[in-house]
Design a protein around this motif. Structure first.
Motif, short mmCIF file in Angstrom:
data_model
loop_
_atom_site.label_atom_id
_atom_site.label_comp_id
_atom_site.label_asym_id
_atom_site.label_seq_id
_atom_site.Cartn_x
_atom_site.Cartn_y
_atom_site.Cartn_z
N VAL A 121 57.43 61.10 5.28
CA VAL A 121 57.71 61.70 6.59
C VAL A 121 56.54 61.33 7.50
N VAL A 122 56.89 60.83 8.70
CA VAL A 122 55.86 60.31 9.61
C VAL A 122 55.99 61.03 10.95
N ASP A 123 54.87 61.32 11.56
CA ASP A 123 54.86 61.98 12.88
C ASP A 123 55.03 60.93 13.98
N VAL A 124 56.18 60.98 14.66
CA VAL A 124 56.43 60.01 15.75
C VAL A 124 56.48 60.72 17.10
N SER A 125 55.86 61.89 17.18
CA SER A 125 55.91 62.69 18.42
C SER A 125 55.38 61.93 19.63
N MET A 126 54.40 61.07 19.42
CA MET A 126 53.76 60.40 20.56
C MET A 126 54.53 59.17 21.04
N LEU A 127 55.58 58.78 20.33
CA LEU A 127 56.33 57.59 20.75
C LEU A 127 57.31 57.94 21.86
N LEU A 128 57.37 57.08 22.88
CA LEU A 128 58.31 57.30 23.97
C LEU A 128 59.74 57.04 23.49
N GLU A 129 59.84 56.04 22.61
CA GLU A 129 61.16 55.72 22.09
C GLU A 129 61.05 55.35 20.63
N VAL A 130 61.98 55.78 19.83
CA VAL A 130 62.05 55.38 18.42
C VAL A 130 63.50 55.48 18.01
N ARG A 131 63.95 54.51 17.21
CA ARG A 131 65.36 54.48 16.83
C ARG A 131 65.54 54.34 15.34
N LEU A 132 66.69 54.74 14.88
CA LEU A 132 67.04 54.52 13.48
C LEU A 132 67.00 53.02 13.20
N GLY A 133 66.43 52.64 12.07
CA GLY A 133 66.34 51.22 11.72
C GLY A 133 65.08 50.55 12.23
N ASP A 134 64.28 51.24 13.05
CA ASP A 134 63.03 50.63 13.54
C ASP A 134 62.14 50.21 12.37
N GLU A 135 61.46 49.08 12.57
CA GLU A 135 60.51 48.62 11.55
C GLU A 135 59.29 49.51 11.49
N VAL A 136 58.81 49.72 10.30
CA VAL A 136 57.59 50.50 10.08
C VAL A 136 56.65 49.62 9.26
N THR A 137 55.44 49.42 9.75
CA THR A 137 54.48 48.58 9.04
C THR A 137 53.56 49.45 8.18
N LEU A 138 53.60 49.19 6.89
CA LEU A 138 52.75 49.94 5.95
C LEU A 138 51.44 49.20 5.72
N VAL A 139 51.55 47.86 5.64
CA VAL A 139 50.39 46.98 5.55
C VAL A 139 50.68 45.79 6.44
N GLY A 140 49.73 45.46 7.32
CA GLY A 140 49.94 44.31 8.20
C GLY A 140 49.65 44.68 9.63
N ARG A 141 50.12 43.83 10.53
CA ARG A 141 49.78 43.95 11.94
C ARG A 141 51.03 44.32 12.73
N ASP A 142 50.85 45.17 13.73
CA ASP A 142 51.93 45.43 14.70
C ASP A 142 51.25 45.62 16.04
N GLY A 143 51.42 44.65 16.93
CA GLY A 143 50.72 44.69 18.21
C GLY A 143 49.23 44.62 17.98
N ALA A 144 48.49 45.55 18.59
CA ALA A 144 47.03 45.52 18.49
C ALA A 144 46.52 46.22 17.23
N GLU A 145 47.42 46.89 16.54
CA GLU A 145 46.98 47.68 15.38
C GLU A 145 47.20 46.90 14.08
#
Ligand SMILES: *Cc1c(COP(=O)(O)O)cnc(C)c1O
Length: 368
Positions: free
Chosen positions: A313-337
């Motif tokens: 279970v992940v806290d996505v409260s701060m996201l403006l938009e999130v959808r079912l099926g969205d990719e989640v990165t556990l290890v690796g890069r996504d944008g600047a993170e």
């Protein structure tokens, strides 16, 4: 990373960057110079990277592939690279015949063990000497005598003589003493067994002792772009990214509890995403409550409560938009993170080797 055609129905997968793998091998080659052959360690499904693709990508500058057991050796052989395969751990007696018939180089800790293999046919042997690992191997004091015996055996062909470093990333003094004593021994052994290859250096050894002149080097972890020593991280490129997807979104009120043991209680209303990965996939349960996070739409999102077998279970409260099926990165890069295997390992109180080799069977592999 360019868009990959990862099918929408995949829940959890790893993306393997074979170009990065080859650049890490090129780094090892540059670091150790043109002389030593490379024994690429590809045990445990190439540290969770998928052995067939890895073996094909590394074959050109690899002399030998190292694995733990006969089953893994068969997988390497099925990639048909024409390179030798070495079994780094001892076989069970019931596996001797298979190992010999398949032509693998076996690791023996005594002349007696080598002889037992040779009852099944001609066998190439890596003779292992214990200089401080205290695992497999023959004590240094007996090594010369054992080698003499093996040289007299009709169907035993001594391919190499090796030892293993238990603390090349932790204890330079011990490692130097170990290398010095193995040097003395190898001078004696070279005299009686000309043409036999000597090898010692694992990843940490390759990084810290590149000046050492051995016939083969045995890197594992660094080929996959993960450094056992933080100061070399910049020289290497992570090969693996680990991804999953959002499978459910919910809004929880203040006071709601999350996951087994109710170790997380929402202090205010939150939006949660259920992500399709759990400890059965190798995502370590030990990170529960220890500040672990994942990346969703380039934003770092906290893992709430305990990791369960199939989901987090992940806290996505701060996201403006999130959808079912969205990719989640556990290890690796996504944008600047970016999340490194090391980060996950230290949160779990373990080492990168365990995280990588623990990636589960449900996780699909994509070679890019
Ligand atoms: C696993 C293994 C290696 C590779 O170790 P890394 O630390 O991953 O480089 C080298 N030699 C032997 C004998 C091994 O079992």
């Amino acid at each position: 990373m360019p868009a990959l055609s990862v099918p929408d129905h995949l829940r959890t997968w790893v993306e393997i960057n074979l170009g990065a793998l080859q650049r890490n091998l090129a780094f090892v080659r540059k670091h150790v110079g043109p002389q030593p052959g490379i024994l690429a360690v590809v045990k445990a499904n190439a540290y969770g990277h998928g052995v067939e693709g890895v073996v094909r990508a590394l074959a050109r500058d690899t002399e030998v592939f190292g694995v733990a057991n006969v089953k893994e050796a068969l997988e390497v052989a099925s990639a048909s690279t024409g390179r030798c395969v070495m079994l780094l751990s001892p076989c069970l007696p019931a596996e001797y015949e298979m190992a010999v018939r398949s032509g693998y180089i076996v690791t023996a800790s005594s002349a007696e063990e080598a002889l037992a293999y040779s009852r099944h046919g001609d066998v190439r042997v890596n003779f292992k000497v214990d200089t401080g690992m205290g695992r497999a191997g023959c004590s240094s004091a007996l090594a010369v005598d054992e080698v003499h015996q093996m040289l007299g055996m009709e169907r035993v062909f001594l391919y190499s003589i090796s030892t293993h470093l238990p603390s090349a990333d932790e204890d330079a003094d011990f490692t130097i003493a170990q290398l010095t004593s193995f040097d003395v021994l190898s001078d004696q052994l070279r005299a009686i067994a000309p043409g036999v290859k000597f090898h010692v250096l694992n990843s940490a050894g390759v990084l810290t002792r590149p000046d050492h002149r051995f016939d083969l080097v045995r890197p594992g972890l660094i080929l996959y772009g993960v450094s056992p020593l933080p100061e070399y991280s910049m020289e290497l490129e992570p090969v693996l990214s680990w991804k999953s997807r959002v499978v459910l979104l919910r809004d929880l009120p203040a006071g709601a509890s999350v996951s087994y043991g109710r170790s997380f209680i929402a202090q205010k209303p939150i939006r949660t995403a259920l992500v399709a990965v759990g400890y059965a996939d190798g995502f370590p349960r030990q990170v529960s409550g220890r500040g672990a996070s994942v990346l969703v739409r380039g934003v770092r999102c906290a893992v709430l409560g305990r990791v369960t077998m199939d989901q987090i279970v992940v806290d996505v409260s701060m996201l403006l938009e999130v959808r079912l099926g969205d990719e989640v990165t556990l290890v690796g890069r996504d944008g600047a993170e970016r999340i490194d295997v090391d980060d996950l390992a230290s949160q779990a109180g373990t080492i990168s080797w365990e995280i990588l080799s623990g990636i589960g069977r449900r996780v699909e592999h994509f070679h890019v």
